[in-house]
Design a protein around this motif. Structure first.
Motif, PDB file in Angstrom:
ATOM      1  N   ALA A 642      -4.775  -6.288  23.644  1.00 17.35           N
ATOM      2  CA  ALA A 642      -4.135  -7.313  24.472  1.00 17.35           C
ATOM      3  C   ALA A 642      -3.040  -7.996  23.658  1.00 17.35           C
ATOM      4  O   ALA A 642      -3.334  -8.745  22.730  1.00 17.35           O
ATOM      5  CB  ALA A 642      -5.162  -8.340  24.954  1.00 17.35           C
ATOM      6  N   GLY A 643      -1.810  -7.741  23.986  1.00 16.79           N
ATOM      7  CA  GLY A 643      -0.706  -8.370  23.254  1.00 16.79           C
ATOM      8  C   GLY A 643      -0.593  -9.832  23.602  1.00 16.79           C
ATOM      9  O   GLY A 643      -0.480 -10.190  24.777  1.00 16.79           O
ATOM     10  N   PRO A 644      -0.646 -10.731  22.625  1.00 23.22           N
ATOM     11  CA  PRO A 644      -0.648 -12.172  22.895  1.00 23.22           C
ATOM     12  C   PRO A 644       0.754 -12.747  23.111  1.00 23.22           C
ATOM     13  O   PRO A 644       1.118 -13.752  22.544  1.00 23.22           O
ATOM     14  CB  PRO A 644      -1.297 -12.740  21.633  1.00 23.22           C
ATOM     15  CG  PRO A 644      -0.867 -11.786  20.561  1.00 23.22           C
ATOM     16  CD  PRO A 644      -0.778 -10.436  21.210  1.00 23.22           C
ATOM     17  N   THR A 645       1.582 -12.099  23.954  1.00 24.61           N
ATOM     18  CA  THR A 645       2.957 -12.567  24.144  1.00 24.61           C
ATOM     19  C   THR A 645       2.982 -13.982  24.707  1.00 24.61           C
ATOM     20  O   THR A 645       3.744 -14.834  24.264  1.00 24.61           O
ATOM     21  CB  THR A 645       3.698 -11.607  25.098  1.00 24.61           C
ATOM     22  OG1 THR A 645       3.661 -10.298  24.531  1.00 24.61           O
ATOM     23  CG2 THR A 645       5.149 -12.026  25.259  1.00 24.61           C
ATOM     24  N   THR A 646       2.155 -14.245  25.716  1.00 22.40           N
ATOM     25  CA  THR A 646       2.138 -15.575  26.309  1.00 22.40           C
ATOM     26  C   THR A 646       0.913 -16.367  25.878  1.00 22.40           C
ATOM     27  O   THR A 646       0.591 -17.378  26.479  1.00 22.40           O
ATOM     28  CB  THR A 646       2.146 -15.476  27.843  1.00 22.40           C
ATOM     29  OG1 THR A 646       0.981 -14.759  28.256  1.00 22.40           O
ATOM     30  CG2 THR A 646       3.379 -14.740  28.335  1.00 22.40           C
ATOM     31  N   SER A 647       0.238 -15.897  24.871  1.00 18.34           N
ATOM     32  CA  SER A 647      -0.990 -16.555  24.459  1.00 18.34           C
ATOM     33  C   SER A 647      -0.704 -17.907  23.835  1.00 18.34           C
ATOM     34  O   SER A 647       0.251 -18.078  23.090  1.00 18.34           O
ATOM     35  CB  SER A 647      -1.745 -15.672  23.461  1.00 18.34           C
ATOM     36  OG  SER A 647      -2.835 -16.377  22.940  1.00 18.34           O
ATOM     37  N   HIS A 648      -1.578 -18.843  24.166  1.00 16.71           N
ATOM     38  CA  HIS A 648      -1.505 -20.166  23.559  1.00 16.71           C
ATOM     39  C   HIS A 648      -1.621 -20.081  22.043  1.00 16.71           C
ATOM     40  O   HIS A 648      -1.095 -20.918  21.319  1.00 16.71           O
ATOM     41  CB  HIS A 648      -2.652 -21.009  24.116  1.00 16.71           C
ATOM     42  CG  HIS A 648      -2.212 -22.346  24.653  1.00 16.71           C
ATOM     43  ND1 HIS A 648      -1.029 -22.542  25.316  1.00 16.71           N
ATOM     44  CD2 HIS A 648      -2.813 -23.560  24.611  1.00 16.71           C
ATOM     45  CE1 HIS A 648      -0.920 -23.798  25.675  1.00 16.71           C
ATOM     46  NE2 HIS A 648      -1.982 -24.443  25.258  1.00 16.71           N
ATOM     47  N   SER A 649      -2.340 -19.052  21.570  1.00 14.75           N
ATOM     48  CA  SER A 649      -2.603 -18.963  20.134  1.00 14.75           C
ATOM     49  C   SER A 649      -1.325 -18.810  19.327  1.00 14.75           C
ATOM     50  O   SER A 649      -1.213 -19.359  18.224  1.00 14.75           O
ATOM     51  CB  SER A 649      -3.550 -17.800  19.844  1.00 14.75           C
ATOM     52  OG  SER A 649      -3.038 -16.600  20.393  1.00 14.75           O
ATOM     53  N   VAL A 650      -0.341 -18.081  19.841  1.00 14.73           N
ATOM     54  CA  VAL A 650       0.917 -17.918  19.115  1.00 14.73           C
ATOM     55  C   VAL A 650       1.643 -19.254  19.014  1.00 14.73           C
ATOM     56  O   VAL A 650       2.165 -19.620  17.952  1.00 14.73           O
ATOM     57  CB  VAL A 650       1.815 -16.872  19.804  1.00 14.73           C
ATOM     58  CG1 VAL A 650       3.154 -16.758  19.084  1.00 14.73           C
ATOM     59  CG2 VAL A 650       1.119 -15.520  19.839  1.00 14.73           C
TER      60      VAL A 650
END
Length: 929
Positions: A642-650
């Motif tokens: 799962a690529g975290p492109t829109t992830s809050h984590s980034v």
């Protein structure tokens, strides 16, 4: 074959030199250990030194040929001047005496006679008797006897060699090759030439060398066979290919091994086949092998004994195993698929009847034939047991195998649903395919709703929001009449997903306003509706803070990831707790859920929960904790595809890096994840826009930063969530406006945020808004606001916000000439900011201290101040009670790195180990005049 045998070869060279005393030496070793090669090298050396060399090789067929070995030796004697001897006579006792006379005569004419005998174990009785006489008379002859001895007859056979072995003066036992020997051989066979055919090739990777030694058990013959096969396949000896070696069986190896096993007696081959096929957590016992193969247990036990004597198998605590995995693989490769399935089927039945643990039964269930009664039920029971023990990979294997059985459609849908949930911990894209099949087959409303929610959640994780929303919408319509409570549960997730997107948020608001908690009371949707209502309170803003807290408490009564009801909607109550001034409750709930999911191999759940905790740490001002959790979440998402492109984590990690002054690293992170251009619609990117704007302002690109900050506000306002409790964009934009000299608009933005914050009523939110308003308001009025912000934030859990307010108030006090008061504020700001890990805030406060006539302590040689950022991150996690292995996983670093950082941290902190680590890290720094 002589690689690694240099020491043994040197011993034989010393014993066979012309002036050496007469002696006899036997070389012991299993099949393929290089006995024959060692003997051949020793004999060639003796020939080169002018000696008389006689050699003979015994074979299994020679065991019953009278005087066969003796005749081989005599036939090699050189012709005397008077003519060649007529050879040995017919059978009889005189043969031995005649042979001894001929060899003795020849030996006296040569400076040294060396007699080499290969495979002594197959010597016939008459030759053994003659050799015994020779060994007893060695003192009278200049003769050295060198023999090799390996596995041969079964113990029940007559063994004429038994009385010979004690007569050999010296013994050499060939042991498996070491890693160093294997590395030399690998380099010789696979890495001897560069790509252009000239010069030495690359050294083999240590992992590859170890894998080769493990696969072959250090057996030279097996190793040569394996390496020649790998060379033909153009395999590169690096770490990447090492993992596949245990599955590589060189062509023809199986047939060769089978041929050797057939010579070892009745039942040996069948026993070896069963042992090779029935691989499990423990070696199969003789009882299991006998039942599965259908032969008597006594025959199996004799076969295991013969295999052990031959060195093919080695005994262990739980049973016998093959001495080399390659041997087992080679034997198994020759077993017909039908026989392999039959062995597994009978083994599974035996183990189930014996009450064995499912972990022992699983490999045999998976290998059993399709369509047998009870197999599907057993596989599902094994899958449940594996999930209960956190063995996700085993559960997936069982469920996939169960789907190959002829199942009813409803049961197949349930198995697909379970498989999809298990696959979420391994590969989200694969889980999407499985969950979609489950949803297509499901007919019961509750199962349809559960499959739809799981599928939608997986699609959301992959940033495929329109697909996920469509799945929820269609499923809710499908069961609206047959399962209204389940339809409502789907609608809750649908509304939450719609609120998260700019283009669908406004359309979802009317239905959100209609929702009444009483409509779901006592139904599966009760807690999830409370979660959604806590979000509605955040949207409504002023006057709803207490309601938000109440709904959040109801929503999280079953945890952040309630069993059977996992959903992203439970993000809302965590956010509500944090925004309403109770981040401590948010942290407690997230930590409890993390502890409950530990060991379940639920990587996606871990990523979700650690992202939530990163957000709570952001609210608390724990910069180091935020960074550690964000990194762990990103790593976990990558691990499941799962690529975290829109992830809050980034965005969380970017913010943590910015607060530590690691601005270039923060920019690189955004670029790596494709977050430097247009951002997606999901509301996680509202925060990303805010963080990106804050970073640009810190880098001095204020106008660019202001654009991002205003865009964050525009996005939040479109979804009617523009209050500072969720996203304090106005205060950040106000600071940027002030930096550009636009004081009027800066004050307007800050004042609007302060008004909204007071209406909301959370001290943390109000204190931060007043701090910014005080910064952009000139003169004494601004100082009053800053003092109020400090007072409001002081009793809260928002430690970094309080440190920032202290620093800003101290700076304004210095500018106003109130130096004593300024120094007190600034000293506290430095200490508090350092504890939070906010290096940028601490450094700015220290600059103000210098301007006020103070200077900070020089960098400490000891204490928490001396820790590097990496050492501090590792030490902080250790202080929380995480093991070194858990810290390595959390920070995505190697175990050795963790150990090194901890050792250095202990030295700088003046402690011996983990006891006292938390106190040492919390010890305040000092600032002196």
């Amino acid at each position: 074959m002589l690689t690694g045998r240099q020491q043994e070869l040197a011993v034989l060279a010393e014993l066979t030199r012309p002036d050496a005393p007469a002696t006899a030496v036997v070389v012991h070793g299993g099949r393929g250990t290089g006995k024959s090669a060692l003997l051949g090298a020793a004999l060639r050396r003796a020939v080169g030194e002018g000696g008389l060399v006689l050699s003979a090789m015994a074979e299994p067929a020679d065991a019953h040929t009278r005087s066969g070995l003796v005749r081989q030796l005599v036939e090699q004697l050189p012709s005397p001047r008077a003519g060649r001897p007529g050879g040995l006579g017919g059978p009889g006792p005189a043969v031995g005496e005649e042979a001894h006379r001929l060899i003795a005569a020849a030996a006296r004419r040569a400076p040294r006679t060396v007699i080499g005998i290969d495979d002594l174990q197959w010597t016939d009785a008459a030759s053994a008797a003659w050799l015994e006489t020779l060994l007893r008379r060695l003192d009278d002859l200049p003769v050295t006897v060198v023999a090799t001895h390996g596995p041969g007859r079964l113990p029940s056979d007559e063994d004429p060699v038994g009385t010979l072995l004690p007569l050999f003066h010296r013994r050499i036992r060939l042991t498996p090759l070491t890693d160093a020997d294997v590395a030399r051989l690998v380099h010789t066979v696979l890495g001897a030439g560069a790509e252009d055919g000239t010069g030495p090739g690359p050294e083999p990777a240590p992992e590859f060398v170890t894998a080769c030694r493990t696969a072959t058990g250090g057996n030279p013959a097996l190793l040569h066979t394996l390496l020649r096969s790998l060379r033909s396949a153009a395999v590169v000896p690096d770490a990447a290919t090492a993992a596949a070696l245990d599955r590589h069986v060189p062509a023809g190896t199986g047939r060769t091994v089978h041929a050797a096993l057939r010579t070892m007696g009745p039942g040996v081959l069948a026993t070896a086949e069963a042992a090779a096929v029935l691989v499990g957590p423990h070696p199969p016992a003789a009882e299991l092998l006998a039942f599965a193969s259908g032969i008597e247990q006594q025959v199996v036990e004799d076969g295991l004994h013969a295999l052990t004597l031959a060195g093919t198998m080695v005994p262990g605590e739980h049973g016998s195993t093959f001495s080399a995995p390659l041997l087992a693989a080679a034997v198994a490769a020759e077993v017909l698929p039908s026989r392999r399935q039959a062995l597994h089927s009978r083994a599974a039945r035996f183990l189930i009847d014996q009450g064995a643990a499912w972990a022992e039964v699983v490999p045999h269930l998976i290998g059993s034939p399709i369509g047998q009664d009870g197999t599907a039920e057993a596989l599902l029971n094994a899958a449940d047991d594996a999930l209960e023990h956190g063995e996700n990979a085993t559960a997936v294997a069982c469920l996939r195998r169960a789907l190959r059985e002829p199942l009813r459609e409803q049961l197949r849908a349930q198995v697909l649903a379970s498989l999809g949930e298990a696959e979420l911990a391994r590969c989200v894209p694969t889980a999407v395919h499985t969950l979609r099949r489950s949803l297509d087959l499901a007919t019961v409303p509750g199962e349809q709703a559960a499959a739809a929610r799981s599928l939608a959640g997986a699609l959301f994780t992959l940033d495929r929001y329109p697909e996920g929303l469509d799945v929820l919408r269609r499923a809710a319509q499908r069961i609206r009449h047959t399962g209204p409570a389940h339809a409502l549960r789907l609608e809750i997730d649908l509304l939450y997903g719609q609120l998260g997107r700019i283009h669908t948020a406004a359309a979802a608001l009317p239905r959100l306003r209609e929702l009444d908690p009483a409509a779901a009371q006592g139904s599966p949707a009760e807690r999830s509706l409370a979660a959604l209502l806590s979000l509605r309170c955040l949207i409504d803003g002023g006057g709803c803070r207490e309601d938000a807290l109440a709904h959040a408490r109801d929503a999280l009564a079953g945890g952040v990831c309630p069993e059977g009801d996992e959903s992203y909607v439970y993000t809302a109550p965590v956010l509500a707790f944090s925004a309403a001034g109770r981040p401590d409750l948010a942290l407690a709930h997230v930590n409890a859920s993390l502890e409950g999911s530990r060991g379940q191999a639920a990587a996606l759940r871990q990523a979700y929960l650690t992202t939530l905790r990163a957000g709570v740490n952001y609210r608390l001002g724990d910069v180091r904790g935020c960074e550690a959790d964000a990194r762990a979440a990103i790593a976990a998402l990558r691990g499941v595809g799962a690529g975290p492109t829109t992830s809050h984590s980034v965005a969380m990690l970017t913010d943590a890096l910015t607060k530590q002054g690691r601005l270039a690293e923060a920019e690189d992170l955004l670029a790596e994840h494709g977050l430097t251009g247009t951002l997606g619609q999901h509301w996680a990117n509202d925060f990303t826009a805010l963080v990106r704007g804050r970073l640009k302002v810190a880098r001095g690109r204020v106008e660019e930063g202001l654009e991002d900050l205003l865009r964050a506000g525009e996005r939040a306002t479109t979804r009617l969530m523009s209050g500072p409790a969720v996203l304090p964009w106005r205060s950040e934009a106000a600071l940027a406006r002030a930096a550009l000299g636009d004081t009027r608009q800066a004050v307007e933005l800050a004042a609007e945020e302060a008004e909204l914050a007071r209406a909301w009523g959370a001290p943390e939110i109000t204190g931060n808004a007043l701090r910014v308003l005080g910064l952009v308001t000139p003169g004494p009025d601004g100082l009053v606001l800053l003092r109020e912000a400090v007072a409001l934030l002081e009793p809260t859990a928002a430690r970094l916000a309080h440190a920032q307010a202290l620093a800003d108030c101290g700076a304004r006090l210095r500018q106003a000439g109130h130096l004593d008061d300024a120094r007190a504020h600034l000293r506290s700001a430095v200490v508090s900011a350092r504890r939070c890990g906010a290096t940028a805030v601490a450094d700015a406060a220290e600059c103000e201290l210098r301007a006020a006539g103070y200077r900070p302590d020089a960098p400490a040689e000891e204490g928490a101040q001396a820790l590097t950022p990496s050492e501090r991150r590792v030490a902080a996690l250790a202080a929380e009670g995480l093991t070194n292995k858990e810290i390595a996983a959390r920070l995505y670093v190697g175990l050795r790195t963790v150990e090194v950082h901890l050792t250095k941290a202990y030295g700088k902190l003046g402690i011996q180990g983990r006891p006292g680590l938390a106190d040492a890290l919390a010890a305040p720094g000092s600032v002196r005049r």
